[in-house]
Scaffold this motif. Structure first.
Motif, PDB file in Angstrom:
ATOM      1  N   TYR A   1       0.852  -1.186   0.000  1.00 17.08           N
ATOM      2  CA  TYR A   1       0.000   0.000   0.000  1.00 17.08           C
ATOM      3  C   TYR A   1       0.885   1.232   0.000  1.00 17.08           C
ATOM      4  CZ  TYR A   1      -4.144  -2.757   1.294  1.00 17.08           C
ATOM      5  OH  TYR A   1      -5.187  -3.649   1.308  1.00 17.08           O
ATOM      6  N   ASP A   2       0.416   2.292  -0.665  1.00 15.25           N
ATOM      7  CA  ASP A   2       1.098   3.569  -0.529  1.00 15.25           C
ATOM      8  C   ASP A   2       0.442   4.359   0.597  1.00 15.25           C
ATOM      9  OD1 ASP A   2      -1.218   4.714  -1.592  1.00 15.25           O
ATOM     10  OD2 ASP A   2      -0.316   5.198  -3.532  1.00 15.25           O
ATOM     11  N   ARG A   3       0.899   5.588   0.834  1.00 20.45           N
ATOM     12  CA  ARG A   3       0.419   6.374   1.967  1.00 20.45           C
ATOM     13  C   ARG A   3      -1.014   6.843   1.786  1.00 20.45           C
ATOM     14  NH1 ARG A   3       4.080   5.075   5.923  1.00 20.45           N
ATOM     15  NH2 ARG A   3       5.973   4.545   4.759  1.00 20.45           N
ATOM     16  N   GLN A   4      -1.550   6.740   0.574  1.00 20.90           N
ATOM     17  CA  GLN A   4      -2.954   7.077   0.325  1.00 20.90           C
ATOM     18  C   GLN A   4      -3.859   5.851   0.409  1.00 20.90           C
ATOM     19  OE1 GLN A   4      -0.381   8.390  -1.929  1.00 20.90           O
ATOM     20  NE2 GLN A   4      -0.410   9.987  -0.363  1.00 20.90           N
TER      21      GLN A   4
ATOM     22  N   ARG B   1      -3.635   3.177  -1.496  1.00 20.59           N
ATOM     23  CA  ARG B   1      -3.814   2.526  -2.791  1.00 20.59           C
ATOM     24  C   ARG B   1      -2.944   1.269  -2.861  1.00 20.59           C
ATOM     25  NH1 ARG B   1      -2.669   7.839  -6.381  1.00 20.59           N
ATOM     26  NH2 ARG B   1      -0.836   7.748  -5.006  1.00 20.59           N
TER      27      ARG B   1
ATOM     28  N   ARG C   1      -0.782   0.026  -9.937  1.00 24.86           N
ATOM     29  CA  ARG C   1      -1.432   0.628  -8.779  1.00 24.86           C
ATOM     30  C   ARG C   1      -2.931   0.703  -9.045  1.00 24.86           C
ATOM     31  NH1 ARG C   1       0.549   6.266  -8.398  1.00 24.86           N
ATOM     32  NH2 ARG C   1      -1.171   6.704  -9.829  1.00 24.86           N
TER      33      ARG C   1
ATOM     34  N   ASP D   1      -6.167   2.636  -8.749  1.00 25.81           N
ATOM     35  CA  ASP D   1      -6.715   3.962  -8.509  1.00 25.81           C
ATOM     36  C   ASP D   1      -8.232   3.842  -8.574  1.00 25.81           C
ATOM     37  OD1 ASP D   1      -4.292   5.632  -8.309  1.00 25.81           O
ATOM     38  OD2 ASP D   1      -3.937   4.921 -10.343  1.00 25.81           O
TER      39      ASP D   1
ATOM     40  N   GLY E   1       6.459   8.596  -1.653  1.00 26.93           N
ATOM     41  CA  GLY E   1       5.666   8.049  -2.746  1.00 26.93           C
ATOM     42  C   GLY E   1       6.455   7.278  -3.770  1.00 26.93           C
TER      43      GLY E   1
ATOM     44  N   PHE F   1       0.078   2.563   6.167  1.00 23.70           N
ATOM     45  CA  PHE F   1      -0.360   3.943   5.912  1.00 23.70           C
ATOM     46  C   PHE F   1      -1.249   4.416   7.048  1.00 23.70           C
ATOM     47  CE2 PHE F   1      -3.519   1.279   3.878  1.00 23.70           C
ATOM     48  CZ  PHE F   1      -4.717   1.863   4.190  1.00 23.70           C
TER      49      PHE F   1
END
Length: 297
Positions: A79-82, A84, A97, A99, A127, A297
């Protein structure tokens, strides 16, 4: 429950494990599991089944279901920090990814040549995405047989600001699982055939320097250094020969958890991040521990 054995090499291991903990079977009878990631707010675990060509989702509340079919033989996830979800794909040699409902391709080629088969990935706080690219997904066991277009197995960085792809190192034989230290000043990368964990300094520009051996994994059992994670104290939990091997921040082997089948990857989960989820080849296991993982995240 399933049987497992704790092999202690250093008394500090006792601070990380629950003495009476039992190895739980969360899901079984699957095909080739990889890439577990815990969602810290929705409280579910997603993981890949490479040979079944799908991504599963499990939670204590809802049980097991398919999150995504036709996963292009996804392997490692992050996972990224948003929040996703990012994945590496054996069949299509891509990093993607999600979105919303749309899949965005982040990386598929380097200097005009198709990537080998992206294997595992981590997302830095800025990111930027770091991923390994061995050829496993082009081999019969866990991929689609086809020749490589690149003559090396690299570690790459995808830059969030402009999508630029940078080759960071080709020094590892077959780079595999990877993870950052808590302050992101170090990047640990498994070099599977050489049975060792490498560590690199992460420079201010995001490049890697001073690659060196952090630890050698031990044991004559099946398995190689594959997926790994850090706990909040800086200990490295690495799937390797026999099951799960735990190293202190100084590289000392604290102990091994010997599992009933070959393991591929590991993730911390549960509401308190003290559940260790381990993907065996066909079985997802959970072990409650004293150590605490990091939220993605």
């Amino acid at each position: 429950m399933s049987k497992f054995e704790i092999e202690t090499h250093d008394p500090r291991l006792d601070d990380l494990l629950e003495p009476a903990a039992q190895l739980e079977i969360v899901a079984g009878g699957l095909r080739f599991l990889e890439g577990p990631i815990w969602h810290p707010t929705e409280h579910h675990l997603r993981f890949s089944d490479i040979l079944a060509n799908c991504t599963w989702q499990w939670s204590a509340a809802a049980g097991l279901r398919i999150y995504r079919g036709n996963s292009h033989m996804a392997n490692g996830n992050a996972y990224d920090r948003q929040g996703r979800m990012l994945s590496c794909h054996h069949a299509s040699s891509r990093v993607t990814r999600m979105d919303g409902e749309d899949m965005t391709v982040l990386a598929a080629h380097y200097q005009g040549a198709q990537l080998n088969s992206p294997n595992d990935l981590v997302v830095k706080r800025d990111g930027n995405v770091y991923f390994t690219d061995p050829p496993y997904g082009r081999e019969p066991k866990v991929g689609i047989p086809r020749p490589c277009e690149l003559v090396f197995n690299g570690v790459y960085r995808w830059r969030a600001v402009d999508g630029a792809l940078t080759l960071l190192t080709t020094d590892l034989d077959r780079p595999n699982g990877l993870c950052f230290s808590a302050d992101e000043s170090l990047l640990y990368i498994n070099d599977s055939p050489r049975l060792r964990i490498m560590v690199f300094d992460v420079l201010a520009d995001g490049s890697l320097a001073d690659g060196r051996v952090f630890a050698n994994t031990v044991g004559a059992e099946a398995g190689v250094p594959d997926g790994m994670k850090l706990d909040s104290l800086g200990n490295v939990w690495c799937v390797a020969q026999g099951g799960l091997q735990i190293f202190a921040a100084d590289g000392t082997l604290l102990g091994r958890l010997l599992l009933p089948e070959r393991a591929t990857n590991v993730a911390f989960g549960d509401v308190d991040l003290r559940g260790v989820y381990i993907t065996g080849i066909t079985t997802l296991y959970r072990l409650r521990v004293r150590a605490t993982g990091f939220s993605l995240f």
